[in-house]
Motif scaffolding. Structure first.
Motif, PDB file in Angstrom:
ATOM      1  N   ASN A 193      69.872 -91.838 -51.376  1.00 33.46           N
ATOM      2  CA  ASN A 193      69.123 -92.037 -50.041  1.00 33.46           C
ATOM      3  C   ASN A 193      69.638 -91.202 -48.831  1.00 33.46           C
ATOM      4  N   ARG A 194      70.506 -90.140 -49.147  1.00 36.71           N
ATOM      5  CA  ARG A 194      71.083 -89.312 -47.880  1.00 36.71           C
ATOM      6  C   ARG A 194      70.019 -88.355 -47.794  1.00 36.71           C
ATOM      7  N   LEU A 195      70.042 -88.252 -46.242  1.00 40.92           N
ATOM      8  CA  LEU A 195      69.186 -87.118 -45.750  1.00 40.92           C
ATOM      9  C   LEU A 195      69.955 -85.841 -45.639  1.00 40.92           C
ATOM     10  N   ASP A 196      69.125 -84.884 -46.084  1.00 38.92           N
ATOM     11  CA  ASP A 196      69.121 -83.275 -46.276  1.00 38.92           C
ATOM     12  C   ASP A 196      69.679 -82.692 -44.692  1.00 38.92           C
ATOM     13  N   ARG A 197      71.166 -82.346 -45.003  1.00 41.96           N
ATOM     14  CA  ARG A 197      71.488 -81.708 -43.543  1.00 41.96           C
ATOM     15  C   ARG A 197      71.842 -80.234 -43.765  1.00 41.96           C
ATOM     16  N   SER A 198      71.057 -79.496 -44.782  1.00 46.25           N
ATOM     17  CA  SER A 198      71.581 -78.233 -45.094  1.00 46.25           C
ATOM     18  C   SER A 198      70.944 -77.113 -43.808  1.00 46.25           C
ATOM     19  N   ARG A 199      70.233 -77.509 -43.076  1.00 47.76           N
ATOM     20  CA  ARG A 199      69.736 -76.719 -42.077  1.00 47.76           C
ATOM     21  C   ARG A 199      69.877 -77.056 -40.649  1.00 47.76           C
ATOM     22  N   CYS A 200      70.870 -78.259 -40.597  1.00 48.46           N
ATOM     23  CA  CYS A 200      71.468 -78.727 -39.343  1.00 48.46           C
ATOM     24  C   CYS A 200      72.231 -78.022 -38.444  1.00 48.46           C
ATOM     25  N   GLN A 201      72.225 -77.994 -37.308  1.00 49.71           N
ATOM     26  CA  GLN A 201      72.967 -76.784 -36.485  1.00 49.71           C
ATOM     27  C   GLN A 201      73.780 -77.582 -35.532  1.00 49.71           C
ATOM     28  N   THR A 202      73.341 -78.820 -34.933  1.00 49.46           N
ATOM     29  CA  THR A 202      73.999 -79.504 -33.985  1.00 49.46           C
ATOM     30  C   THR A 202      75.219 -80.240 -34.357  1.00 49.46           C
ATOM     31  N   ASP A 203      76.273 -80.371 -33.687  1.00 45.94           N
ATOM     32  CA  ASP A 203      77.480 -81.220 -33.992  1.00 45.94           C
ATOM     33  C   ASP A 203      77.033 -82.641 -33.289  1.00 45.94           C
ATOM     34  N   TYR A 204      77.242 -83.392 -34.290  1.00 48.03           N
ATOM     35  CA  TYR A 204      77.324 -84.958 -33.760  1.00 48.03           C
ATOM     36  C   TYR A 204      79.087 -85.285 -33.873  1.00 48.03           C
ATOM     37  N   GLN A 205      79.464 -85.931 -32.907  1.00 45.06           N
ATOM     38  CA  GLN A 205      80.783 -86.237 -33.046  1.00 45.06           C
ATOM     39  C   GLN A 205      81.050 -87.906 -32.975  1.00 45.06           C
ATOM     40  N   LYS A 242      91.496 -93.098 -36.149  1.00 46.63           N
ATOM     41  CA  LYS A 242      91.851 -92.782 -35.152  1.00 46.63           C
ATOM     42  C   LYS A 242      91.613 -91.368 -34.880  1.00 46.63           C
ATOM     43  N   LYS A 243      90.829 -90.932 -35.556  1.00 43.63           N
ATOM     44  CA  LYS A 243      90.437 -89.358 -35.431  1.00 43.63           C
ATOM     45  C   LYS A 243      88.845 -89.109 -34.996  1.00 43.63           C
ATOM     46  N   ILE A 244      88.656 -88.127 -34.187  1.00 41.36           N
ATOM     47  CA  ILE A 244      87.219 -87.793 -33.835  1.00 41.36           C
ATOM     48  C   ILE A 244      86.915 -86.757 -35.125  1.00 41.36           C
ATOM     49  N   LYS A 245      85.907 -86.842 -35.692  1.00 41.73           N
ATOM     50  CA  LYS A 245      85.274 -86.221 -36.727  1.00 41.73           C
ATOM     51  C   LYS A 245      83.795 -85.857 -36.265  1.00 41.73           C
ATOM     52  N   LYS A 246      83.351 -84.539 -36.736  1.00 36.03           N
ATOM     53  CA  LYS A 246      82.037 -84.216 -36.416  1.00 36.03           C
ATOM     54  C   LYS A 246      81.421 -83.692 -37.847  1.00 36.03           C
ATOM     55  N   ILE A 247      79.973 -83.758 -37.832  1.00 38.32           N
ATOM     56  CA  ILE A 247      79.103 -83.392 -38.834  1.00 38.32           C
ATOM     57  C   ILE A 247      78.035 -82.722 -38.096  1.00 38.32           C
ATOM     58  N   LEU A 248      77.373 -81.891 -38.917  1.00 34.33           N
ATOM     59  CA  LEU A 248      76.157 -81.163 -38.468  1.00 34.33           C
ATOM     60  C   LEU A 248      74.948 -81.824 -38.797  1.00 34.33           C
ATOM     61  N   VAL A 249      74.232 -82.283 -37.605  1.00 35.97           N
ATOM     62  CA  VAL A 249      72.807 -82.942 -37.822  1.00 35.97           C
ATOM     63  C   VAL A 249      71.907 -81.980 -36.862  1.00 35.97           C
ATOM     64  N   ASP A 250      70.569 -82.343 -37.186  1.00 36.01           N
ATOM     65  CA  ASP A 250      69.607 -81.654 -36.243  1.00 36.01           C
ATOM     66  C   ASP A 250      69.278 -82.692 -35.148  1.00 36.01           C
ATOM     67  N   ASP A 251      68.310 -82.300 -33.989  1.00 34.68           N
ATOM     68  CA  ASP A 251      68.230 -83.094 -32.906  1.00 34.68           C
ATOM     69  C   ASP A 251      67.472 -84.416 -33.018  1.00 34.68           C
ATOM     70  N   THR A 252      66.613 -84.505 -34.093  1.00 35.22           N
ATOM     71  CA  THR A 252      65.959 -85.912 -34.378  1.00 35.22           C
ATOM     72  C   THR A 252      67.032 -86.788 -35.046  1.00 35.22           C
ATOM     73  N   MET A 253      67.956 -86.243 -35.791  1.00 30.57           N
ATOM     74  CA  MET A 253      68.912 -87.141 -36.477  1.00 30.57           C
ATOM     75  C   MET A 253      70.047 -87.770 -35.381  1.00 30.57           C
ATOM     76  N   THR A 254      70.410 -86.727 -34.338  1.00 38.86           N
ATOM     77  CA  THR A 254      70.993 -87.201 -33.431  1.00 38.86           C
ATOM     78  C   THR A 254      70.529 -88.441 -32.484  1.00 38.86           C
ATOM     79  N   ASP A 255      69.380 -88.230 -32.270  1.00 36.64           N
ATOM     80  CA  ASP A 255      68.425 -89.399 -31.490  1.00 36.64           C
ATOM     81  C   ASP A 255      68.215 -90.565 -32.361  1.00 36.64           C
ATOM     82  N   GLN A 256      68.125 -90.511 -33.857  1.00 34.66           N
ATOM     83  CA  GLN A 256      68.080 -91.544 -34.481  1.00 34.66           C
ATOM     84  C   GLN A 256      69.413 -92.182 -34.843  1.00 34.66           C
TER      85      GLN A 256
END
Length: 179
Positions: free
Chosen positions: A85-97, A102-116
């Protein structure tokens, strides 16, 4: 030195018939009870205790094995849910933190994923030393099995309450505003 029986006979406190009857009774008792009966009872008791201790150790070991097998099964179920069920993030360019531990992590997502993600429709899951984005119903299933696997899942009900009480609800955020 004479025995107690001889002394009692000499003093006249016991007679020969009683003495012989008592000796016969003792002899019968000795013959009825085999030699080492007390030792056999102790040996049986020790053997019984050893069996009980071994059964207890086996039960605890079996319980540990069952618990480990259950944990492995749950991990396999979570892995399968994430992989299918994972979503494809191969073409994502926006950082989601987000915060994990206790650590801040970030992954690459697109704008619609950020909103959702912010609305609680998507969730971030930590599995096999990596982060994946999955839909909210899948994240709920994962949380039933292991709550620690779901890192980010915003609650929809809280956001609905916040939207109603929001004093800035009438003001729109400009599209060109970047945080």
């Amino acid at each position: 030195m004479a025995s107690l029986q001889d002394q009692l006979l000499k003093a006249g406190l016991a007679d020969e018939k009683k003495l012989k009857a008592h000796q016969k009774e003792k002899k019968k008792q000795r013959k009825q009870q085999p030699k080492g009966a007390v030792q056999q009872d102790e040996t049986k008791l020790r053997a019984q205790q050893a069996r009980e201790e071994k059964a207890e150790r086996d039960r605890q070991l079996n319980e540990q094995r069952n618990e480990e097998a259950r944990r492995k099964a749950i991990t396999a179920q979570i892995r399968q849910l994430v992989e299918t069920n994972r979503l494809d993030r191969s073409r994502c360019q926006t950082d989601y933190q987000f915060v994990h531990g206790k650590k801040i992590k970030k992954i690459l997502v697109d704008d619609t994923m950020t909103d959702q993600l912010s609305r609680g429709r998507l969730a971030v899951v930590f599995m096999d030393e990596r982060y994946e984005v999955v839909p909210e119903p899948v994240a709920r299933k994962i949380m039933e099995r292991d709550a620690d696997a779901v890192v980010v899942l915003h609650d929809r009900a809280q956001q609905a309450d916040q939207d109603e009480d929001d004093p800035y609800a009438g003001y729109e955020i400009p599209d060109d505003l970047m945080w």
